[in-house]
Each structure stands twice: as C-alpha cells, then as structure tokens.
Design an enzyme around this catalytic site. Structure first.
Site, PDB file in Angstrom:
ATOM      1  N   ASP A  37       0.870  -1.184   0.000  1.00 31.27           N
ATOM      2  CA  ASP A  37       0.000   0.000   0.000  1.00 31.27           C
ATOM      3  C   ASP A  37       0.898   1.222   0.000  1.00 31.27           C
ATOM      4  O   ASP A  37       2.073   1.145   0.360  1.00 31.27           O
ATOM      5  CB  ASP A  37      -0.909   0.017   1.233  1.00 31.27           C
ATOM      6  CG  ASP A  37      -2.201   0.792   1.000  1.00 31.27           C
ATOM      7  OD1 ASP A  37      -2.136   1.860   0.356  1.00 31.27           O
ATOM      8  OD2 ASP A  37      -3.266   0.345   1.451  1.00 31.27           O
TER       9      ASP A  37
ATOM     10  N   LYS B  55       0.235   3.877   6.034  1.00 30.37           N
ATOM     11  CA  LYS B  55      -0.383   2.635   6.490  1.00 30.37           C
ATOM     12  C   LYS B  55       0.654   1.518   6.575  1.00 30.37           C
ATOM     13  O   LYS B  55       0.638   0.709   7.510  1.00 30.37           O
ATOM     14  CB  LYS B  55      -1.520   2.235   5.546  1.00 30.37           C
ATOM     15  CG  LYS B  55      -2.727   3.145   5.599  1.00 30.37           C
ATOM     16  CD  LYS B  55      -3.847   2.655   4.676  1.00 30.37           C
ATOM     17  CE  LYS B  55      -5.082   3.536   4.803  1.00 30.37           C
ATOM     18  NZ  LYS B  55      -6.188   3.068   3.942  1.00 30.37           N
TER      19      LYS B  55
ATOM     20  N   ASP C 249      -9.994  -1.743  -3.576  1.00 32.84           N
ATOM     21  CA  ASP C 249     -11.345  -1.196  -3.710  1.00 32.84           C
ATOM     22  C   ASP C 249     -11.609  -0.662  -5.111  1.00 32.84           C
ATOM     23  O   ASP C 249     -12.431   0.226  -5.299  1.00 32.84           O
ATOM     24  CB  ASP C 249     -11.578  -0.079  -2.680  1.00 32.84           C
ATOM     25  CG  ASP C 249     -10.615   1.088  -2.844  1.00 32.84           C
ATOM     26  OD1 ASP C 249      -9.751   1.036  -3.758  1.00 32.84           O
ATOM     27  OD2 ASP C 249     -10.716   2.058  -2.080  1.00 32.84           O
TER      28      ASP C 249
ATOM     29  N   CYS D 231     -16.913   4.253  -3.424  1.00 34.02           N
ATOM     30  CA  CYS D 231     -17.076   3.993  -1.992  1.00 34.02           C
ATOM     31  C   CYS D 231     -17.095   5.280  -1.182  1.00 34.02           C
ATOM     32  O   CYS D 231     -17.683   5.329  -0.105  1.00 34.02           O
ATOM     33  CB  CYS D 231     -15.967   3.066  -1.499  1.00 34.02           C
ATOM     34  SG  CYS D 231     -14.308   3.768  -1.617  1.00 34.02           S
TER      35      CYS D 231
ATOM     36  N   CYS E 270     -10.356  15.301  -6.862  1.00 37.19           N
ATOM     37  CA  CYS E 270     -11.216  14.529  -5.954  1.00 37.19           C
ATOM     38  C   CYS E 270     -10.289  13.702  -5.072  1.00 37.19           C
ATOM     39  O   CYS E 270      -9.126  14.062  -4.889  1.00 37.19           O
ATOM     40  CB  CYS E 270     -12.210  13.665  -6.727  1.00 37.19           C
ATOM     41  SG  CYS E 270     -11.454  12.276  -7.606  1.00 37.19           S
TER      42      CYS E 270
END
Length: 354
Positions: free
Chosen positions: A54, A78, A122, A180, A317
C-alpha cells in the site's frame, strides 16, 4: 505450551497444517478495511511470510472501519503502522514491505515470490491486474469486495479453476463504477468479509475444507444471510499470454490531466489558479487544499458560480476518478475553457505533503 496449540490439536489441521502455514508466503494488496483483518488473522495463526502492499496515508475517515489504526496514527503511512503493530503481534513472522501501489510494471515481479495473493483493494483496474498476473504466474487469489451493507468473497485461479474474468468478463466503464467515498460501507462489514478472506486463504494454503473456487459468496449484513452463486471456468481465460497495455476502463475521450507532483509544484510557485474539488462536503471538510472550491460531483451545475475568467481550471477529488468524470461534463458545458484532472487526487497529494 505451544503458541499454536489450539490449531495443532485440531484433528483435520494438526502439526502438518501448521507447518504448511509457516512455510507459506502471502501477499496482501491493500491495507484498508479488508486487508487489516486478513493480516491480523494470518499473522496470528502463523503464516511464515506476509507481503504488505500500500502507499496510502491514514486519514480520520479510515478509523470507522480500519480498526488496527488509532487517532495517533493519522497522517502516517499505512505500511509503516501495519508493520509496527503486526510485528508486536507475532515476532516470528517475516514481513516484506512494498511501498507502492500494484501496477502493470511491478505486478509480475512482486507476485511471483508468493504462494497466494489476497485482493483487499477497492477498485476494478487493480482486481483485473491481480487476476491477469495470477493467471500468468499460476497463483491463486482470494477476492473480497464491499458495498454498503453487503460483501462478496471468492477464490479465483485455484488449481486451474475459474478466474475473475470468468465471473466478470469486462471491466465496467468509469460511470458504471460505484464510488465507496459516496456510497459508503457499514464499518463492521469489512471486518466480516476480511475474516472470510482470511479463512479462504488458510484453506488454500493448508488444503483443509472446501475452497470457494467457482463460487461467489454474497453476504447481506442487514439480514445476516449468505448465498452462494456458482460459476464455471471459461478456458479461454487461462490462455492469457501477457498483461494488458493498461488497466483502466476503456474510454474514447482523452481527458486533459496533470500529475500530482506537477500540480504540487504549481501550488508551491504561488501561481494564481482556480481549483474545483468535487468530493463530498464531508470529505472536503476533513482535508482540503487552501485554493480549492468545493462543488460535489452530484451538484456540478453549481460550478457555474465559480467558473472564473481563467482559461484553465483544475479539478480534484480523492483518487482522480470522480474528477475525471467532472472534467468531461464541465468540458461539454464550457467548451471555451480547459479543465484539467489532477491524477491521483488528494490521496497522491497527501503522500507528497503528509
């Protein structure tokens, strides 16, 4: 007393199953709501090598479902936090840290060293990339997906079984993909689905039980019901010879874009610009750029109040997906203006300036 005695005393698992786990190497792509429960259980149960992949930073809105993180971790990578906490959970585990997102350029090189891949992402492009890389390398992968109060789980490419493309042959367009950030997910659902994924990983690695190959598990959290849907292998999907040239929804429209690095340089130069942020009001309030004007994507008609005399207007965004859609719509509305999408959005900007 043995650390793993509660497992090794199981007749159908035993010391043989534990040895298989200790010799296994699992790559978990994504350290969010799905990846964390997967990793916590695989780590606790004694999987020998875990790959962590990640490049995101921890944000306040993550804490609702990514329960390994705390408020003190906000703003940190993370990858670093997960490594720290899992190392204290099980000092016997070997960790490989991959400080990057999975891309066409690195997928084959990274995945080849693992026995199994867990898809805890995701987005559709990465899922198709994981699938194709696993088909080429003959590696199984455990799939999980979330939406609102529901979740899906399956195992693809297991012992030459069905692949992800056997269930979903074609990638949806950008407009068809649910977001999401806008649709949301109930905090506990990722924990349930991630735990299901961890169970499937254990079954694949040790050979116990019945693996969800050729079956899609649908879980409805509101009714506490689960359903299994069967699907078959399309042999053509195993004939893959190489990765695709790119993994994004096909689109005939070319959207003008700027990298997050170049946009950050533009901000640092103090150049006067117009910047429209099309995230929700809640996302914008949590973290935003000083020059940004918030016009949520579903209220894009209000952008007319902020279209200045500038010939070039930047749009941002969270990840670059909604802003890409916004740029297309705004370009149609204002053909005399140039709208530019910021690639990677706030996620990438945050990684440059944590």
């Amino acid at each position: 007393m043995s650390r793993y005695i509660r497992q090794t005393q199981l007749k159908d698992f035993g010391p043989v199953g534990q040895k298989k786990l200790s010799q296994s190497k699992v790559l978990v792509v994504g350290l969010g709501g799905l990846g964390l429960p997967v990793l916590q259980y695989l780590n606790a149960m004694g999987v020998g090598t875990l790959g962590l992949m990640d490049q995101d930073l921890i944000e306040l809105h993550n804490l609702q479902r990514q329960v390994l993180y705390s408020e003190q971790d906000i703003g940190r990578l993370k990858l670093e936090v997960v490594h720290e906490k899992l190392s204290t959970q099980n000092s016997q585990t070997h960790f490989n840290l991959h400080d990057s997102f999975l891309t066409k350029d690195n997928a084959l090189e990274i995945i080849k060293d693992y026995d199994l891949v867990v898809d805890a992402t995701d987005n559709f492009p990465t899922r198709y990339l994981i699938n194709d890389a696993c088909v080429l390398l003959k590696k199984p992968f455990v799939y999980g997906a979330l939406h609102s109060f529901e979740g899906h789980v399956s195992v693809f490419n297991y012992q030459n079984g069905p692949t992800y493309r056997c269930l979903y042959p074609n990638m949806p367009s950008a407009e068809e993909v649910p977001n999401c950030n806008e649709n949301g997910v109930l905090g506990v659902i990722p924990g349930i689905i991630g735990t299901f994924q961890a169970l499937e990983a254990i079954k694949v690695l040790t050979g116990i039980g019945e693996v969800l190959s050729g079956k899609l598990l649908l879980f409805d959290g509101l009714s506490q019901r689960s359903t299994q849907i069967g699907f078959k292998l399309n042999p053509k999907n195993l004939e893959l010879k190489k990765l695709q040239d790119f993994y994004e929804p096909l689109d005939c429209d070319v959207v003008p874009a700027i990298t997050a690095e170049d946009f950050q340089s533009l901000l640092d130069s103090k150049t006067d610009i117009t910047l429209i942020d099309v995230r929700t009001e809640e996302e914008f309030t949590e973290r935003n750029l000083k020059k940004a004007i918030n016009v949520p994507l579903d209220c894009l008609e209000l952008a007319s109040n902020h279209i200045t005399s500038d010939d070039t207007i930047y749009v941002i965004c969270q990840s670059g997906k909604r802003s890409e859609i916004a740029v297309k719509k705004l370009q149609d509305q204002y053909p005399n203006k140039q709208f530019i999408n910021i690639l990677g959005g706030m996620n990438k900007i945050a990684s440059l300036c944590p």
